[in-house]
Design an enzyme around this catalytic site. Structure first.
Site, PDB file in Angstrom:
ATOM      1  CG  ASP A 167      12.078  20.544 104.491  1.00 11.90           C
ATOM      2  OD1 ASP A 167      11.889  19.374 104.136  1.00 11.90           O
ATOM      3  OD2 ASP A 167      11.642  21.003 105.559  1.00 11.90           O
TER       4      ASP A 167
ATOM      5  CG  HIS B 222      15.403  16.162 102.630  1.00 14.14           C
ATOM      6  ND1 HIS B 222      14.362  16.560 101.802  1.00 14.14           N
ATOM      7  CD2 HIS B 222      15.283  16.917 103.765  1.00 14.14           C
ATOM      8  CE1 HIS B 222      13.638  17.492 102.413  1.00 14.14           C
ATOM      9  NE2 HIS B 222      14.186  17.729 103.596  1.00 14.14           N
TER      10      HIS B 222
END
Length: 351
Positions: A131, A330
């Site tokens: 991320d 994710h």
């Protein structure tokens, strides 16, 4: 969004980490192989978790996470003969949290990690990130190939100038309409800080569920990848957690953010345009060290930045074949811990 969220509790978020009350080092009672330390770097103190001996690997977490997102990789890397170090980035967990928003640019984060490598007595390290940690890792490898001999990135692809190669500031190009706006725009708002900080357990249960591969297809509500609806509850509490995360894991995140608040973590997003401006001199530069990119096939970032994924090899000439994790959302290194650890170790052995 204003109707959905109350005003944020700002006082706790802006307080500096209490240096006088933190021990210099301690062993994690829940993870006996992990040692925690407070390290002076770049004018602040970073908290880090460490396991193993050997070549240094720095693990940079994403948002909204902390060092604990690498809990599976710490042990796996240590067993494979590496010294794995996972810091809390500035503003997160036990690390210092400057009050000024301007202290949270990508260059500040890169400076922290370079200083961390120095403080650990190493000349070089492989840097890994997920991320926003991946954005930091990509640009750290770009700017300091003398200190970072390889880079492993998860979720976001390499993007020139850290946030895009267009002639316009990134936020001016992010999609928005009457019904929704791009998640990076949402995370810059006071409403985001208020909503995420109101009920921490609900926030983390919601985030880990809704951005994982375990969410139903209908959970997107018909909105494009990366878009946040302007109305309604964007932090719905799921009926149960995915099998890869437990309530005990949620407790760790709740404790970390009860300590830090969201002011520092969200300051990263409030510096997107400024970071893009600061990286202007490096627009078009290439990452010269070996690189590995991993992404879930159900990661909303993969959908939102599909064109950047296709183009990144032009800027990363030593990029290995992409590792596409099937049925993964994710939270790459948590959802597919074993596969991610194995891919990281294979890459580390090759470099």
């Amino acid at each position: 969004m204003g109707a959905a969220f109350a005003q944020p509790p700002r006082a706790a978020a802006a307080e500096p980490a209490a240096a006088s009350t933190e021990p210099a080092s301690w062993v994690d009672p829940a993870m006996p192989g992990v040692t925690h330390r407070m390290i002076e770097t770049n004018g602040i103190r970073l908290h880090m978790a460490e396991q193993g001996e050997g070549p240094l690997v720095i693990l940079c977490h994403g948002f909204p996470e902390c060092w604990y997102s690498w809990r599976h990789q710490l042990g796996a890397l240590a067993k494979a003969g590496y010294r794995a170090v996972a810091p809390d980035l500035r503003g997160y967990g036990r690390s210092d949290r400057p009050e000024d928003v301007e202290k949270y640019t990508i260059l500040h984060d890169i400076g922290d990690i370079v200083g961390l490598v120095d403080a650990l007595g190493a000349k070089q390290a492989v840097i890994a990130g997920h991320d926003i940690g991946a954005a930091i890792a990509w640009q750290a490898a770009l700017l300091r190939p003398d200190r970072f001999s390889g880079v492993i990135a998860m979720s976001p692809p390499f993007r020139p100038r850290a946030f895009g190669d267009s002639a316009a500031p990134p936020t001016t190009l992010m999609p928005r309409n009457a019904d929704a706006l791009f998640y990076q725009l949402f995370l810059q708002t006071p409403e985001a800080e208020a909503g995420m900080g109101r009920d921490l357990r609900r926030t983390f249960r919601s985030q880990f569920y809704l951005q994982s591969a375990d969410r139903p297809a209908s959970a997107a509500g018909g909105f494009a990848a990366g878009m946040v609806p302007r109305k309604g509850n964007v932090l719905a509490d799921p009926p149960s957690l995915p099998p890869w995360i437990t309530e005990a894991d949620i407790n760790v995140y709740v404790e970390a953010y009860a300590r830090s608040g969201f002011h520092g973590p969200l300051a990263w997003w409030r510096n997107v345009d400024r970071g893009w401006e600061l990286m202007a001199a490096f627009n078009g530069a290439v990452v010269t060290v070996p690189a590995l990119y991993l992404v879930g096939d159900r990661d909303f970032v993969a959908a939102a930045f599909a064109q950047d994924i296709k183009k990144q090899a032009a800027f990363v000439p030593k990029l290995r074949p992409t590792v596409m994790l099937r049925d993964c959302g994710h939270w790459t290194q948590q959802e597919r811990a074993g596969e991610v650890s194995a891919a990281m170790i294979d890459f580390l052995r090759s470099v």
